[in-house]
Design an enzyme around this catalytic site. Sequence first.
Site, PDB file in Angstrom:
ATOM      1  N   SER A 269       0.845  -1.189   0.000  1.00 57.72           N
ATOM      2  CA  SER A 269       0.000   0.000   0.000  1.00 57.72           C
ATOM      3  C   SER A 269       0.884   1.244   0.000  1.00 57.72           C
ATOM      4  O   SER A 269       2.111   1.146   0.055  1.00 57.72           O
ATOM      5  CB  SER A 269      -0.906   0.000   1.226  1.00 57.72           C
ATOM      6  OG  SER A 269      -0.108   0.199   2.374  1.00 57.72           O
ATOM      7  N   LYS A 270       0.225   2.380  -0.059  1.00 55.11           N
ATOM      8  CA  LYS A 270       0.899   3.676  -0.130  1.00 55.11           C
ATOM      9  C   LYS A 270       2.068   3.825   0.847  1.00 55.11           C
ATOM     10  O   LYS A 270       3.068   4.447   0.539  1.00 55.11           O
ATOM     11  CB  LYS A 270      -0.114   4.792   0.169  1.00 55.11           C
ATOM     12  CG  LYS A 270      -1.031   5.065  -0.994  1.00 55.11           C
ATOM     13  CD  LYS A 270      -0.427   6.108  -1.935  1.00 55.11           C
ATOM     14  CE  LYS A 270      -1.064   6.038  -3.307  1.00 55.11           C
ATOM     15  NZ  LYS A 270      -0.140   5.626  -4.355  1.00 55.11           N
ATOM     16  N   ARG A 271       1.889   3.241   2.046  1.00 57.56           N
ATOM     17  CA  ARG A 271       2.942   3.467   3.044  1.00 57.56           C
ATOM     18  C   ARG A 271       4.254   2.771   2.639  1.00 57.56           C
ATOM     19  O   ARG A 271       5.300   3.041   3.195  1.00 57.56           O
ATOM     20  CB  ARG A 271       2.480   3.035   4.441  1.00 57.56           C
ATOM     21  CG  ARG A 271       2.352   1.558   4.642  1.00 57.56           C
ATOM     22  CD  ARG A 271       1.507   1.231   5.859  1.00 57.56           C
ATOM     23  NE  ARG A 271       0.928  -0.079   5.716  1.00 57.56           N
ATOM     24  CZ  ARG A 271       1.516  -1.196   6.119  1.00 57.56           C
ATOM     25  NH1 ARG A 271       2.681  -1.142   6.720  1.00 57.56           N
ATOM     26  NH2 ARG A 271       0.936  -2.350   5.928  1.00 57.56           N
ATOM     27  N   GLY A 273       5.361   3.031  -0.446  1.00 51.88           N
ATOM     28  CA  GLY A 273       5.897   3.795  -1.577  1.00 51.88           C
ATOM     29  C   GLY A 273       4.940   3.728  -2.752  1.00 51.88           C
ATOM     30  O   GLY A 273       3.724   3.624  -2.561  1.00 51.88           O
ATOM     31  N   GLU A 279       2.411   5.683 -11.329  1.00 52.33           N
ATOM     32  CA  GLU A 279       3.541   6.210 -10.548  1.00 52.33           C
ATOM     33  C   GLU A 279       4.855   5.614 -11.061  1.00 52.33           C
ATOM     34  O   GLU A 279       5.850   6.322 -11.207  1.00 52.33           O
ATOM     35  CB  GLU A 279       3.377   5.848  -9.069  1.00 52.33           C
ATOM     36  CG  GLU A 279       2.402   6.726  -8.315  1.00 52.33           C
ATOM     37  CD  GLU A 279       2.148   6.179  -6.927  1.00 52.33           C
ATOM     38  OE1 GLU A 279       2.695   6.740  -5.971  1.00 52.33           O
ATOM     39  OE2 GLU A 279       1.399   5.182  -6.801  1.00 52.33           O
TER      40      GLU A 279
END
Length: 517
Positions: A269-271, A273, A279
């Site tokens: 997930s986002k945490r 990276g 992206e």
Amino acid sequence: MTESYATATPAGGPIPGPVRVRFAPSPTGTLHVGSARTALYNYLFARHLGGSYILRVEDTDVARSSREHEQSILTDLAWLGLQWDEGPDIGGDHGPYRQSERSEAGIYRHAAERLLNEGKAYYCFCSQERLEQLKTETLARGDMPKYDRCCAAIPPDEAAARVAAGEPATIRFLVPDAAIEVTDIIHGRTDFSSEVIGDFIILRSDGGVSYNFAVVVDDIAMEITHVIRGEDHLTNAARQVLVFQAFGHEPPAWAHHSLIMGPDGGKLSKRHGATSVGEFRRMGYLPSAIINYLALLSWSPGGEREKLAKEEMVAEFELQRVSKSPAIFDIQKLNWLNGLHIRDLDREEFHLSLAPFIGDAGSGVTPGQMAVAETAVQTSLVTLADANGHIQEIFTLTPLAVSVDAASPDQESVVAELGEEGSAAVLEMALARLEELPAAAELTAGMVDEAVDKARALVKEWKKACKEADIPPKRLFRTLRIALTGRGSGPELPFMLAGLGRDTVRERLEAAKPYAK
Ligand code: GLU
């Protein structure tokens, strides 16, 4: 079907009927690398067997779905090279390919009514309050919350009359009392008990369709033979098997692959990276490297080979070789593969891939000079975004005068090195024989090899002269590098010479003279 497939492919024998698979994203966000891997496995599987790979947009969650997200998912899939054979944008014989459009066409209502008529589903009039109270009571008893079938007892005629009179009702699937078996190509067999599955809603009172129902209706209509998706859907397969059976239809072969985890073992997930394909594209990763990496997360063609082109993966992909172990996302490995795929591009492809990343590195230099610089950096890049800095190392001189005063110990030592014995002689010698080097103005993109070869020949000559003058080769290389760029490191000397061109090289060597000894 699972068995016949399993025994047919390893032996290379015939597959029963044409293979049809689908990637079914919900357009509620951008394309996550985990979903991209699902699309990839579907794509590779279909292409390997000469089947069809269908794109179905599951946009029944009206509040969270959008056409913008759908478009961005399609764009990212196409960028990855995972082009579909049927889909909302290109149509096909089994459309429409958006669930919202299928819903509008009455496909799900019609299917639900069929089950109602066959006594395999029933109208439920329970209010939200009653359902919530039921849930609280069951939980308080320590039981699994499950609908109590209260409305299943209403005679169908009576229920139909109430609905006709305008009373709001959902349609529930009547879960038969039976053992449920899901045989999965990756997971093997999983048994579920219908005991724990309550009669689930297939059509809401507002006409909205439930996920587990829509998927089965669509998989039947689209003649899907294999369902390849993340293992978070394995428990859904239990409900879906029941719906397939209710329609008298053989379920497809299932293949639930593991999910992608971050290095800490939590779902990626986002945490951790970057997580979306967009992206990674903006960070300078190549589509070929991304799909190579994603494929290898749970699959390998066997042997030591890791760098694989899409065609090689298509030729070798088999679901039987997909491991069920969790896949840990390892950015170092992606970086390594990206570097390898960058090196594999021919000059034109590299130039085109690099274009969005060049920024200001090329300002003030000719296309010919840029072509030399691009060739110089191609072998040292991890991502395309690194190119800008490396190219600047060739063209931008860190002025020596500034370096002398600069606080940076790096630069100080670099200028000090220019004062080493022999450097003045190196500069003189190089300046005396610069004519062979093409001028920047003469250099064209088609002359890269020629110009670099000339620079190499020149360096060879200088080396010979140094040997005769008893100057160590290291002094030659260090002096020229520092004089040309003001730095101690950078691309190979012949590329710098060819890229800068005769006049700039002369200018910079002259300017270094006062510092040399
Ligand atoms: N729309 C579902 C998702 O995005 C996929 C369902 C399926 O493949 O059956 O997770």
